[in-house]
Design a protein around this motif. Structure first.
Motif, mmCIF file in Angstrom:
data_model
loop_
_atom_site.group_PDB
_atom_site.id
_atom_site.type_symbol
_atom_site.label_atom_id
_atom_site.label_comp_id
_atom_site.label_asym_id
_atom_site.label_seq_id
_atom_site.Cartn_x
_atom_site.Cartn_y
_atom_site.Cartn_z
ATOM 1 N N LYS A 1 -12.823 -12.979 76.067
ATOM 2 C CA LYS A 1 -14.311 -13.291 75.360
ATOM 3 C C LYS A 1 -14.626 -12.909 74.228
ATOM 4 N N GLN A 2 -14.583 -11.602 74.196
ATOM 5 C CA GLN A 2 -14.868 -10.744 72.786
ATOM 6 C C GLN A 2 -13.880 -11.377 71.889
ATOM 7 N N GLU A 3 -12.486 -11.293 71.960
ATOM 8 C CA GLU A 3 -11.706 -11.798 71.129
ATOM 9 C C GLU A 3 -11.864 -13.284 70.554
ATOM 10 N N ARG A 4 -12.254 -14.203 71.568
ATOM 11 C CA ARG A 4 -12.444 -15.500 71.286
ATOM 12 C C ARG A 4 -13.676 -15.534 70.318
ATOM 13 N N PHE A 5 -14.728 -14.973 70.441
ATOM 14 C CA PHE A 5 -15.865 -14.654 69.764
ATOM 15 C C PHE A 5 -15.480 -14.156 68.262
ATOM 16 N N TYR A 6 -14.670 -13.303 68.142
ATOM 17 C CA TYR A 6 -14.198 -12.894 66.906
ATOM 18 C C TYR A 6 -13.735 -13.948 65.995
ATOM 19 N N TRP A 7 -12.679 -14.236 66.783
ATOM 20 C CA TRP A 7 -11.925 -15.757 66.043
ATOM 21 C C TRP A 7 -12.801 -16.900 65.958
ATOM 22 N N LYS A 8 -13.623 -16.904 66.581
ATOM 23 C CA LYS A 8 -14.634 -18.080 66.550
ATOM 24 C C LYS A 8 -15.525 -17.791 65.157
ATOM 25 N N THR A 9 -15.732 -16.693 65.036
ATOM 26 C CA THR A 9 -16.585 -16.062 63.968
ATOM 27 C C THR A 9 -15.859 -16.292 62.576
ATOM 28 N N VAL A 10 -14.830 -15.802 62.703
ATOM 29 C CA VAL A 10 -13.706 -15.965 61.661
ATOM 30 C C VAL A 10 -13.487 -17.313 60.983
ATOM 31 N N GLU B 1 -35.023 -16.178 61.786
ATOM 32 C CA GLU B 1 -34.197 -15.042 62.097
ATOM 33 C C GLU B 1 -33.410 -14.951 60.866
ATOM 34 N N GLY B 2 -33.459 -13.655 60.209
ATOM 35 C CA GLY B 2 -32.749 -13.089 59.275
ATOM 36 C C GLY B 2 -31.480 -12.689 59.365
ATOM 37 N N TYR B 3 -30.570 -12.265 58.421
ATOM 38 C CA TYR B 3 -29.319 -11.761 58.179
ATOM 39 C C TYR B 3 -29.384 -10.138 58.220
ATOM 40 N N ASP B 4 -28.589 -9.417 59.044
ATOM 41 C CA ASP B 4 -28.532 -7.918 59.141
ATOM 42 C C ASP B 4 -27.285 -7.553 59.134
ATOM 43 N N GLY B 5 -26.622 -7.363 58.059
ATOM 44 C CA GLY B 5 -25.315 -6.956 58.109
ATOM 45 C C GLY B 5 -25.010 -5.672 58.415
ATOM 46 N N ASN B 6 -25.995 -4.859 58.332
ATOM 47 C CA ASN B 6 -25.745 -3.415 58.814
ATOM 48 C C ASN B 6 -25.812 -3.344 60.472
ATOM 49 N N ASP B 7 -26.384 -4.408 61.153
ATOM 50 C CA ASP B 7 -26.692 -3.761 62.477
ATOM 51 C C ASP B 7 -26.279 -5.076 63.311
ATOM 52 N N LYS B 8 -26.992 -6.199 63.729
ATOM 53 C CA LYS B 8 -26.364 -7.149 64.513
ATOM 54 C C LYS B 8 -25.360 -8.061 63.999
ATOM 55 N N ASP B 9 -25.288 -8.129 62.575
ATOM 56 C CA ASP B 9 -24.538 -9.027 62.104
ATOM 57 C C ASP B 9 -23.394 -8.133 61.378
ATOM 58 N N ARG B 10 -22.982 -7.135 61.958
ATOM 59 C CA ARG B 10 -21.962 -6.458 61.067
ATOM 60 C C ARG B 10 -20.485 -6.949 61.237
ATOM 61 N N ILE B 11 -20.334 -7.516 62.378
ATOM 62 C CA ILE B 11 -19.127 -8.144 62.487
ATOM 63 C C ILE B 11 -18.747 -9.352 61.541
ATOM 64 N N ILE B 12 -20.071 -10.199 61.386
ATOM 65 C CA ILE B 12 -19.824 -11.162 60.288
ATOM 66 C C ILE B 12 -19.749 -10.668 58.944
ATOM 67 N N GLU B 13 -20.397 -9.607 58.630
ATOM 68 C CA GLU B 13 -20.200 -8.911 57.303
ATOM 69 C C GLU B 13 -18.671 -8.521 57.195
ATOM 70 N N ARG B 14 -18.106 -7.912 58.125
ATOM 71 C CA ARG B 14 -16.628 -7.432 57.883
ATOM 72 C C ARG B 14 -15.864 -8.590 57.946
#
Length: 177
Positions: free
Chosen positions: A41-50, A154-167
């Motif tokens: 599930k985590q891997e699917r989330f990551y590749w969906k984010t990509v 809802e804002g964007y937080d690249g340092n905390d909850k949205d760090r995977i998106i920032e990566r």
């Protein structure tokens, strides 16, 4: 010498005395520790984010440029009537430009676009709607978003909850993904 001449035509060089330096641009390379997924599930989330970032990041950048252009043009106009007329025309143009692509997006890509718009413009989707369409329209669309368990504020937080998106964004912009 013909091979050397061809090389110097395609790669810039600097000659200092008897030394010749070939100049080349190398992109930054970002190195992150390898991701360790605890579940499929985590891997699917990551590749969906990509997938979602690759699809929506160019739109976020393009829309940010369109907003800067609109702000500059609206600032030139002196009366509210001129601003409204100009905005109606520009809004129709934007609708034609983006409608086909946006209708083909998944809901997750729409959510990603909202996050990336906040990242690019430093304004939440709610603030952008309020700025261009008014508070009543922003409140209406916030209500609709809440019906579908979303939040335009809802804002964007690249340092905390949205760090995977920032990566992912960093790697996509560097051409590594």
């Amino acid at each position: 010498m013909p091979a050397a001449a061809a090389l110097s035509d395609s790669i810039p060089m600097l000659v200092q005395g008897n030394d010749t330096f070939y100049l080349a641009f190398l992109r930054d390379v970002y190195v992150y520790p390898p991701l360790k997924f605890n579940s499929k599930k985590q891997e699917r989330f990551y590749w969906k984010t990509v997938r979602d970032v690759k699809k929506t990041l160019p739109y976020a950048k393009s829309i940010t440029k369109d907003m800067a252009y609109a702000d500059a043009e609206l600032a030139k106009l002196t009366t509210d009537k001129e601003r409204r007329q100009w905005w109606r025309k520009y809004e129709r143009y934007l609708f034609k430009k983006y409608e086909k692509d946006f209708r083909g997006m998944y809901a997750s890509q729409g959510r990603m676009l909202m996050k990336l718009m906040d990242r690019e413009s430093d304004h939440t989707s709610y603030e952008l709607i309020k700025q261009y369409r008014g508070k009543a329209a922003a409140d209406f669309w916030q209500f609709v978003a809440k019906l579908f368990k979303n939040d335009l504020k809802e804002g964007y937080d690249g340092n905390d909850k949205d760090r995977i998106i920032e990566r992912v964004i960093t790697l996509v912009e560097a051409g590594q993904l």
